[in-house]
Design a protein around this motif. Sequence first.
Motif, PDB file in Angstrom:
ATOM      1  N   PHE A 219     -13.016  -5.756   4.401  1.00  0.00           N
ATOM      2  CA  PHE A 219     -11.868  -5.151   5.090  1.00  0.00           C
ATOM      3  C   PHE A 219     -11.277  -6.114   6.126  1.00  0.00           C
TER       4      PHE A 219
ATOM      5  N   SER B 263      -9.638  -9.179   4.649  1.00  0.00           N
ATOM      6  CA  SER B 263      -8.307  -8.888   4.090  1.00  0.00           C
ATOM      7  C   SER B 263      -7.257  -8.887   5.196  1.00  0.00           C
TER       8      SER B 263
ATOM      9  N   ALA C  27      -8.448  -2.882   1.474  1.00  0.00           N
ATOM     10  CA  ALA C  27      -8.412  -4.352   1.473  1.00  0.00           C
ATOM     11  C   ALA C  27      -7.381  -4.922   0.501  1.00  0.00           C
TER      12      ALA C  27
END
Length: 171
Positions: free
Chosen positions: A72, A75, A15
Amino acid sequence: MDIPKTLILIRFCFAPIILALAYFYGEQSVLCILILMYVGLLTDILDGIIARKQNSSNQNLRRLDSQTDLIFWLSIGFATWLLRSDLLRENLLGIYSIVIMEALCYVISLIKFKKETCTHAILSKFWGITLLVAFTALLGFKTAGIYFYSCVIVGFIAHLDVILIILTRWV
């Protein structure tokens, strides 16, 4: 060695790398971000399979996996905003609807169970695939179109599914 936790940790570490690549390297980082996204999805698939085979799947691991998935994919979303904000600005209604549905899932789960959601519903897995396709189209091919709209529709339905699961699940 705890392979499922290691795979989750890898995705978690991706991330900030994805964000840094998009911020500092811009357009030059797109291929690397796409590779990290695909590897991240692979780690997500494998952590669950391996945890079940090792009989190490438990509530804490599933919660860690769900929270890592959120970080995740956020990001990647923020990286996409940095690199393709023009495309995303054209589709804010879809983005807002998914953000609201995600927030509703958390609020309803926190109210009912006093903890965040981690249902691992089948439709959520299908939404993950549409996220992969939509972000590939946005980042790799500079297009939103049917890929983005399909992702929003599947995401909305998947979140509705999670909300219904939460509301109908016994404490």
